[in-house]
Structure formats: C-alpha cells, structure tokens
Design an enzyme around this catalytic site. Structure first.
Site, PDB file in Angstrom:
ATOM      1  CE  LYS A 148      33.005  43.615  47.260  1.00  0.00           C
ATOM      2  NZ  LYS A 148      33.798  43.646  46.374  1.00  0.00           N
ATOM      3  CG  HIS A 178      28.153  39.663  42.266  1.00  0.00           C
ATOM      4  ND1 HIS A 178      29.341  40.283  42.739  1.00  0.00           N
ATOM      5  CD2 HIS A 178      28.761  38.622  41.483  1.00  0.00           C
ATOM      6  CE1 HIS A 178      30.389  39.625  42.648  1.00  0.00           C
ATOM      7  NE2 HIS A 178      30.313  38.840  41.770  1.00  0.00           N
ATOM      8  CE  LYS A 182      28.850  34.663  41.263  1.00  0.00           C
ATOM      9  NZ  LYS A 182      29.984  34.499  40.521  1.00  0.00           N
ATOM     10  CD  GLU A 216      38.858  36.647  41.794  1.00  0.00           C
ATOM     11  OE1 GLU A 216      37.933  37.045  40.820  1.00  0.00           O
ATOM     12  OE2 GLU A 216      39.351  37.328  42.434  1.00  0.00           O
ATOM     13  CG  ASP A 235      38.098  42.876  46.393  1.00  0.00           C
ATOM     14  OD1 ASP A 235      37.218  43.470  46.172  1.00  0.00           O
ATOM     15  OD2 ASP A 235      38.492  41.945  45.463  1.00  0.00           O
ATOM     16  CG  HIS A 240      31.929  38.112  47.222  1.00  0.00           C
ATOM     17  ND1 HIS A 240      30.693  38.619  47.035  1.00  0.00           N
ATOM     18  CD2 HIS A 240      32.821  38.430  46.240  1.00  0.00           C
ATOM     19  CE1 HIS A 240      30.700  39.815  46.373  1.00  0.00           C
ATOM     20  NE2 HIS A 240      32.244  39.730  45.696  1.00  0.00           N
ATOM     21  CE  LYS A 323      41.361  40.219  42.969  1.00  0.00           C
ATOM     22  NZ  LYS A 323      40.213  39.945  42.037  1.00  0.00           N
TER      23      LYS A 323
HETATM   24  C1  BG6 Z   1      34.038  41.220  43.200  1.00  0.00           C
HETATM   25  C2  BG6 Z   1      35.501  41.367  43.769  1.00  0.00           C
HETATM   26  O1  BG6 Z   1      33.449  41.433  44.436  1.00  0.00           O
HETATM   27  O2  BG6 Z   1      34.141  40.003  43.176  1.00  0.00           O
HETATM   28  C3  BG6 Z   1      36.358  41.278  42.681  1.00  0.00           C
HETATM   29  O3  BG6 Z   1      35.716  42.943  43.870  1.00  0.00           O
HETATM   30  C4  BG6 Z   1      36.301  39.632  42.403  1.00  0.00           C
HETATM   31  O4  BG6 Z   1      37.681  41.354  43.117  1.00  0.00           O
HETATM   32  C5  BG6 Z   1      35.368  39.296  42.199  1.00  0.00           C
HETATM   33  O5  BG6 Z   1      37.269  39.308  41.158  1.00  0.00           O
HETATM   34  C6  BG6 Z   1      34.688  37.840  41.984  1.00  0.00           C
HETATM   35  O6  BG6 Z   1      33.205  37.531  41.598  1.00  0.00           O
HETATM   36  P1  BG6 Z   1      33.095  36.396  40.425  1.00  0.00           P
HETATM   37  O7  BG6 Z   1      31.292  36.702  40.150  1.00  0.00           O
HETATM   38  O8  BG6 Z   1      33.677  36.987  39.141  1.00  0.00           O
HETATM   39  O9  BG6 Z   1      33.549  35.179  41.204  1.00  0.00           O
END
Ligand code: BG6
Length: 464
Positions: A148, A178, A182, A216, A235, A240, A323
């Site tokens: 992505k 990804h 999970k 985050e 993003d 996700h 963020k």
């Molecule tokens: C990524 C984003 O796809 O996912 C990031 O580009 C983000 O900005 C991240 O921090 C979050 O993934 P995870 O697995 O750390 O929750």
C-alpha cells in the site's frame, strides 16, 4: 530441490520496508521452516551486497542465530537495477534464471517501492520475462505483491489495476494490507459468525454504533515527503481502517477463504457512505522535515460513515485515527443498544459493548453489567477479557510474516481485490471533495477539541 521452491525477487531491497519488516519476516519464516525453501534476489538502485543488506537488517531480527544467518545470506543475491534502464531488467532476469537453474522455480516479485513505480515496474518485469500470465492454476507459479498505498485516488487505482491486469491474472496479484495479517483481525469473522451470542445481535436491531480507532503516539518520522502528499485518510483510513470496517460489517462468506471473504467485503465497501467528520493536524507538523510550508495535510481524522444496506440501516460507523496522540491503540468497539426492560429502567446502567483490541495487546473484552455486592441494588460494569497472547504463544507470527507466508502458500485472504481497492478509494475521494475543516491539536493529547462537539452532535461517546 523440490518443485515447491521459491525465488523471491525483492524490488526495493535496500529500502526501509525491506530492512525493517520484510527481510526480518522472511528470515523468521525460513528459520522456523514455515515456508518452502527460499532464495532471494534483491534489486534496487544502489550498489549493495546481500551481506551489507543483511547487516543493516540484523537489529530488526527477532531471534539471531549465526548459522541461520549465514544460511540466509548464502541464499541471497543482489542485482542493481535502474528503472529507467530496460537492460538492467534483462540482467535481473539473467540473475533470476541462474537461481531457477538451482531449482527455485516458483516466483514471487515483491514491489517494496513507492506506489508510483508499480505500473512501470510491472511493465519492465513483464518485458524481461521475469513474470508471466498464468493461464490457469499451474506450476511453477508466479505471483506479484504490491504494497500500500495502491494508487492515490479511485481513478489512479483503476488505471493501475488495468495496467497490471494486462500482464497478470487477478489470482496472481497480491495487494497486501499488513493489518489483514494480524491474527486478531483474522479472527473477527470467526468470532462473529461462529458464536451464538454475537451472530444474531450483529445488526441495526441491537447495535447502536461501531467505533474503529487507530491511534498512534508516533509522528511521521522520516516520512515527511510521502506523508505530506497522503495524510491520514490515504495512509491508514483507505486501507487498514476500511478493511476492518468491511470485516466487521460483511455478510457471512460461504468459506473463510480468499474470494469468498473478498466478495463480501467488496459489497460493504460499495455501499459505505460518508456522513460527517473533521480533520486535525498536530502542532509542530509544519516543522517536520520535508513537509510543505503551510501544508494542510491531516494527521488526524474523525469520520462518521454509514453502510447503506439492510443489516446496518441507520447504524453509524465512527472512524478515528491520528498521529502524535496520547495513546497507541487500535481497537474496534461494537456498542450495543440499551436493553428495553423494566428492570433496566429501575437500575440505571450503561449499555454493554464488545471491545476488539488489536494493539498494543490483542484481546477481546465484553463489557457487561453486574450487581455490586451488598443490599442496595447498584450496578457496576465489568469486563470479561480474553488476551490472545496469554492463551496462545506470544508473538507467534507477525503481520508481515503472515502476509509472506500466505503469498507463498497462495492464499489471497490477506490480499485486497481490485474492486475493494477502488470502492475504498471512492469513499476517500468523496470525503476529500467535502473539504472538511482542519483543527490543530496538541501532541500527546487525545486529538482536536472538536471531538467533544462531534460526539455531542452525533449523540455518541468516544471510548477513549
Ligand atoms: C502503515 C502506515 O501502513 O501503518 C503508518 O503507513 C502506520 O503510518 C502503520 O504507522 C500502523 O501499523 P501498525 O501495524 O504499526 O499498527
């Protein structure tokens, strides 16, 4: 050497994603024998060697073992490639052929490069015969993985889908997310459809709203130029968060496998509409490296979406992400409606909810009301909890390990289909057209103060 052996061509082998995520994941899968024998051919612009690449990867390995490490480096070669030079792809093809002659016949091409390069790279690897279209399920097989963000809006994602479809069958294409790797996200469908206490309740009759939160504590780190042209909506919401929404809202698939799940997710995304929302930017964002002066890119988003179908009629889906917030937490809350009975009226209590926590710890929690000890009738809400890692072995497989394992095994549940991607972009495009207001928030806070106003307006409560 058996026919199932794989050569993985890692384009972008010297990049951050390869170093921090992909190579450590591959190392672990090989060390634990979780995938068929593997040979890696790295490719990138720089001059490098497998040894230098793996040295840089070392700090990100979960478990280091000298023998395993040497074995891994031995099955790794590197070929510098400049995208502008077709002859470099011929050299890469020759390198891959050498490996094929050693018996590594099945192919994975992994594009760990910026998304703008997916189209040109696919064209180049096709021209150099590194990939081929599979007429039907055949061996050796050939699969291509795209990271992505896949496109930057619906038209560009559509154009990219069309380009790659000229060279590959959808069965060979993996647009990986990804989050779908999970474990706890993989369990959502199972939890919903195999438990009588949830399955009959999972609709507008009983659910007041659903909240999906991806908070985050980190900022944008070194990714200023990428992040500034994307922002939170593109993003993490487009991929996700909308994938989580689709899994929470979809109808039951016939089987918990690739296309059955993807058919159902696509239907949800097709009928999801934006209703209300606002954006935020953390104070100090404009001082981050490679961020445009006066940038209005959002680092925070709060959205109300609705799914236009019978099951979810009138049920809001609230999405919130940001963020530099106070807490790192990804979770889903399914907020049930109040119970309509005399007793519930006499002893005020909060309606129950189900919490599906993804980070920092994978867990399910069900909030229920109980009577406090003593004579008076007082109600307290308690949480019934299930912690994934307390029950199963800790950190068994990470998101990227699951992604790579499933690509190697040919399972497409972790891969987002062309139509899902385009519907998801359609939702984001519609939100962007609305030019939502942008509020500044303090780093380490819960987000913009507007959150309270939004909650009031929508008669909801954030589970912060
Ligand atoms: C990524 C984003 O796809 O996912 C990031 O580009 C983000 O900005 C991240 O921090 C979050 O993934 P995870 O697995 O750390 O929750």
């Amino acid at each position: 050497v058996s026919k199932s052996n794989i050569v993985l061509i890692l384009i972008g082998a010297t990049g951050d994603l390869a170093r921090k995520k992909l190579l450590p994941a591959l190392y672990h899968l090989v060390a634990e024998n979780l995938i068929p024998p593997l040979y890696i051919v790295g490719a990138a612009l720089e001059e490098a060697t497998p040894a230098t690449i793996m040295e840089a990867t070392k700090p990100f390995l979960k478990k280091f073992d000298e023998t395993q490490f040497q074995h891994f480096v031995k099955n790794f070669s590197y070929c510098p490639v400049n995208l502008a030079h077709p002859e470099d792809f011929k050299k890469l093809a020759a390198c891959v052929q050498d490996v094929q002659h050693k018996g590594y016949e099945n192919r994975i091409v992994y594009c760990a490069v910026p998304a703008t390069l997916y189209g040109p790279i696919t064209e180049q690897v096709a021209a150099a015969d590194i990939i081929w279209r599979e007429p039907k399920k055949t061996t050796p097989w050939c699969r291509v993985v795209y990271e992505k963000p896949f496109g930057q809006d619906a038209p560009s994602a559509h154009a990219l889908n069309q380009t790659i479809a000229r060279y590959l069958d959808e069965r060979q294409i993996y647009r990986v997310d990804h989050y779908l790797g999970k474990d706890i996200i993989g369990s959502i469908a199972l939890l919903r459809f195999t438990n009588r206490i949830f399955e009959p309740l999972w609709n507008y009759n009983h659910v007041a709203w659903v909240e999906i939160d991806l908070s985050e504590t980190v900022g944008i780190d070194y990714r200023g130029s990428y992040y500034d042209s994307f922002g939170a909506l593109k993003d993490v919401v487009q991929n996700h968060m909308l994938q989580i929404l689709a899994l929470i809202a979809m109808e039951s698939p016939k089987l918990l496998q690739g296309n059955y799940i993807r058919d159902q997710k696509a239907q949800v995304l097709k009928h999801t509409r934006f209703v209300d929302g606002f954006l935020g930017q953390y104070r100090g964002y404009l001082q981050e490296k490679k961020v445009k002066q006066n940038s209005t890119t959002e680092t925070f988003a709060a959205l109300k979406l609705e799914i236009n179908n019978k099951r979810w009629h009138g049920v809001p889906f609230y999405l919130k992400t940001g963020k530099c917030l106070q807490k790192r937490e990804t979770k889903v809350i399914v907020q049930f409606k109040e119970v309509d009975c005399l007793l519930a009226q006499r002893c005020p209590s909060d309606p129950d909810y189900l919490l599906i926590q993804i980070t920092p710890e994978a867990e399910f929690k069900l909030a229920v009301n109980v009577k406090k000890p003593g004579l008076a009738l007082e109600v307290e809400r308690v949480l019934m909890s299930f912690y994934y890692e307390h029950h199963f072995s800790p950190g068994a497989v990470s998101g990227y390990e699951a992604v790579l394992e499933e690509v190697a095994l040919g399972e497409q549940a972790i891969s987002v289909r062309f139509d899902e991607i385009e519907y998801a972009w359609g939702i984001i495009d519609a939100i962007e057209k609305r030019k939502l207001p942008l509020f500044i928030y303090e780093q380490g806070s819960q987000g913009p103060e507007e959150l309270t106003e939004f909650a009031k307006r929508n008669k909801m409560r954030w589970h912060i």
